[in-house]
Design a protein around this motif. Structure first.
Motif, mmCIF file in Angstrom:
data_model
loop_
_atom_site.group_PDB
_atom_site.id
_atom_site.type_symbol
_atom_site.label_atom_id
_atom_site.label_comp_id
_atom_site.label_asym_id
_atom_site.label_seq_id
_atom_site.Cartn_x
_atom_site.Cartn_y
_atom_site.Cartn_z
ATOM 1 N N PHE A 28 0.856 -1.184 0.000
ATOM 2 C CA PHE A 28 0.000 0.000 0.000
ATOM 3 C C PHE A 28 0.895 1.238 0.000
ATOM 4 O O PHE A 28 1.905 1.264 0.713
ATOM 5 C CB PHE A 28 -0.881 0.057 1.257
ATOM 6 C CG PHE A 28 -1.891 -1.039 1.400
ATOM 7 C CD1 PHE A 28 -3.233 -0.802 1.157
ATOM 8 C CD2 PHE A 28 -1.503 -2.309 1.799
ATOM 9 C CE1 PHE A 28 -4.174 -1.807 1.310
ATOM 10 C CE2 PHE A 28 -2.434 -3.329 1.950
ATOM 11 C CZ PHE A 28 -3.775 -3.071 1.695
ATOM 12 N N THR A 56 -0.568 -7.709 -4.689
ATOM 13 C CA THR A 56 -1.403 -6.549 -5.009
ATOM 14 C C THR A 56 -0.681 -5.281 -4.579
ATOM 15 O O THR A 56 0.066 -5.287 -3.597
ATOM 16 C CB THR A 56 -2.784 -6.612 -4.316
ATOM 17 O OG1 THR A 56 -3.589 -5.492 -4.738
ATOM 18 C CG2 THR A 56 -2.664 -6.578 -2.798
ATOM 19 N N GLN A 58 -1.898 -1.460 -3.729
ATOM 20 C CA GLN A 58 -3.066 -0.620 -3.506
ATOM 21 C C GLN A 58 -2.636 0.824 -3.249
ATOM 22 O O GLN A 58 -1.752 1.083 -2.429
ATOM 23 C CB GLN A 58 -3.873 -1.138 -2.302
ATOM 24 C CG GLN A 58 -4.437 -2.537 -2.476
ATOM 25 C CD GLN A 58 -5.595 -2.557 -3.463
ATOM 26 O OE1 GLN A 58 -6.333 -1.574 -3.602
ATOM 27 N NE2 GLN A 58 -5.771 -3.685 -4.153
ATOM 28 N N LYS A 59 -3.262 1.757 -3.956
ATOM 29 C CA LYS A 59 -2.939 3.174 -3.814
ATOM 30 C C LYS A 59 -4.000 3.883 -2.966
ATOM 31 O O LYS A 59 -5.160 3.492 -2.955
ATOM 32 C CB LYS A 59 -2.858 3.843 -5.183
ATOM 33 C CG LYS A 59 -1.837 3.212 -6.123
ATOM 34 C CD LYS A 59 -1.905 3.851 -7.504
ATOM 35 C CE LYS A 59 -0.952 3.182 -8.486
ATOM 36 N NZ LYS A 59 -1.041 3.772 -9.830
ATOM 37 N N PHE A 60 -3.557 4.933 -2.280
ATOM 38 C CA PHE A 60 -4.496 5.767 -1.524
ATOM 39 C C PHE A 60 -3.951 7.181 -1.461
ATOM 40 O O PHE A 60 -2.846 7.461 -1.949
ATOM 41 C CB PHE A 60 -4.744 5.195 -0.119
ATOM 42 C CG PHE A 60 -3.515 5.080 0.737
ATOM 43 C CD1 PHE A 60 -3.094 6.128 1.554
ATOM 44 C CD2 PHE A 60 -2.772 3.904 0.745
ATOM 45 C CE1 PHE A 60 -1.960 6.011 2.342
ATOM 46 C CE2 PHE A 60 -1.627 3.776 1.542
ATOM 47 C CZ PHE A 60 -1.235 4.830 2.332
ATOM 48 N N PHE A 67 -10.505 3.143 4.132
ATOM 49 C CA PHE A 67 -9.652 2.237 3.356
ATOM 50 C C PHE A 67 -10.299 0.861 3.167
ATOM 51 O O PHE A 67 -9.619 -0.111 2.892
ATOM 52 C CB PHE A 67 -8.295 2.075 4.047
ATOM 53 C CG PHE A 67 -7.570 3.376 4.258
ATOM 54 C CD1 PHE A 67 -6.750 3.902 3.276
ATOM 55 C CD2 PHE A 67 -7.729 4.085 5.445
ATOM 56 C CE1 PHE A 67 -6.089 5.102 3.463
ATOM 57 C CE2 PHE A 67 -7.078 5.288 5.647
ATOM 58 C CZ PHE A 67 -6.252 5.799 4.656
ATOM 59 N N ASN A 69 -12.208 -0.450 0.857
ATOM 60 C CA ASN A 69 -12.081 -1.098 -0.459
ATOM 61 C C ASN A 69 -10.689 -1.675 -0.672
ATOM 62 O O ASN A 69 -10.530 -2.832 -1.073
ATOM 63 C CB ASN A 69 -12.418 -0.103 -1.577
ATOM 64 C CG ASN A 69 -13.890 0.260 -1.607
ATOM 65 O OD1 ASN A 69 -14.741 -0.485 -1.117
ATOM 66 N ND2 ASN A 69 -14.209 1.412 -2.182
ATOM 67 N N GLN A 70 -9.658 -0.842 -0.399
ATOM 68 C CA GLN A 70 -8.287 -1.318 -0.606
ATOM 69 C C GLN A 70 -7.943 -2.464 0.358
ATOM 70 O O GLN A 70 -7.332 -3.459 -0.043
ATOM 71 C CB GLN A 70 -7.285 -0.176 -0.395
ATOM 72 C CG GLN A 70 -7.421 0.970 -1.380
ATOM 73 C CD GLN A 70 -8.188 2.137 -0.782
ATOM 74 O OE1 GLN A 70 -9.194 1.942 -0.091
ATOM 75 N NE2 GLN A 70 -7.709 3.336 -1.037
ATOM 76 N N ALA A 74 -7.117 -6.457 -0.656
ATOM 77 C CA ALA A 74 -5.862 -7.109 -0.287
ATOM 78 C C ALA A 74 -6.099 -8.354 0.555
ATOM 79 O O ALA A 74 -5.504 -9.411 0.310
ATOM 80 C CB ALA A 74 -4.970 -6.120 0.464
#
Length: 248
Positions: A28, A56, A58-60, A67, A69-70, A74
């Protein structure tokens, strides 16, 4: 401050010592923060070099608070390790939500999470986060013993990394300036001459500091001898915690 490319990989290697079965990793990172983007590249290169699978990425945003969804995306892939590059508020909330959604594996935090300010954010869920450190207050050399003693007497806690690095910066400056004065009394030099000679002395010197033994490249990048990895241990009530150092 030592380059993140030198410091960050230590946390991954320590995680593998704690759990040699780690294979799948979820990454992340805060895409709107330049340091986090640079740091995640280092983490990802390290993971690949150790033959770990990045399952995976994941960006934020550092301004995000949700968070779900992310984190869910994951967790559904069942990673053995999570690596987070972000800042205190976003990183701490991400850790909290990962734990609330059931992730039980190890978590590595980047340098943005390297502060006790994270404790009130993720509280009990902060427990167990691994973070690479450029400073270890348990380092046993004379200057660090004096530094820790003085800081603890005044603040009732061990000094954090950034304070130790700031102290080291001043120490290097003072020691190099003394060497300039020994060669040519400062009172006989112009400000321009002092600056030039001081710069030369700083880069040429070797220093025994609270960070350990250090020196500099010709470009001024620090060459540091020792690094550590800390793991957050939260108190039973989940309100306060401390960074405990892990052998790496």
């Amino acid at each position: 401050s030592a380059p993140v490319a030198v410091v960050a990989p230590n946390a991954v290697k320590t995680a593998l010592k704690i759990d040699p079965k780690i294979k799948k990793v979820a990454v992340f990172f805060a895409q709107n923060d330049a340091f986090s983007k640079s740091e995640t590249e280092t983490f990802q290169e390290t993971l690949k070099s150790l033959n770990l699978d990045i399952v995976t990425v994941q960006k934020f945003q550092t301004t995000d608070t949700d968070f779900q969804n992310q984190a869910t995306a994951a967790i559904n892939i069942k990673p053995d390790l999570v690596v987070i590059s972000g800042l205190v508020a976003d990183g701490g909330n991400l850790v909290k939500q990962l734990r609330q959604l059931g992730y039980q594996g190890l978590i590595i935090g980047g340098n943005g999470l390297n502060t006790s300010n994270i404790f009130p954010v993720c509280q009990a869920q902060c427990d167990g986060i691994l973070i690479a450190q450029a400073y270890n207050p348990e380092l046993d050399n004379p200057i660090n013993r004096d530094f820790v003693g003085a800081y603890t007497a005044e603040n009732k806690k061990a000094p954090p990394q950034f304070t130790a690095q700031a102290f080291t910066g001043i120490q290097v400056f003072v020691e190099a300036l003394k060497r300039v004065d020994d060669k040519n009394k400062l009172s006989t030099l112009s400000l321009e001459q002092i600056r030039q000679q001081l710069n030369q002395e700083i880069l040429a010197g070797k220093y025994v500091t609270v960070l350990g033994d250090i020196a500099f490249t010709p470009e001024g990048e620090i060459i540091q001898d020792k690094f550590s990895v800390a793991q957050i241990k939260m108190d039973a009530d989940g309100k306060n915690g401390k960074f405990t150092f892990v052998e790496n």
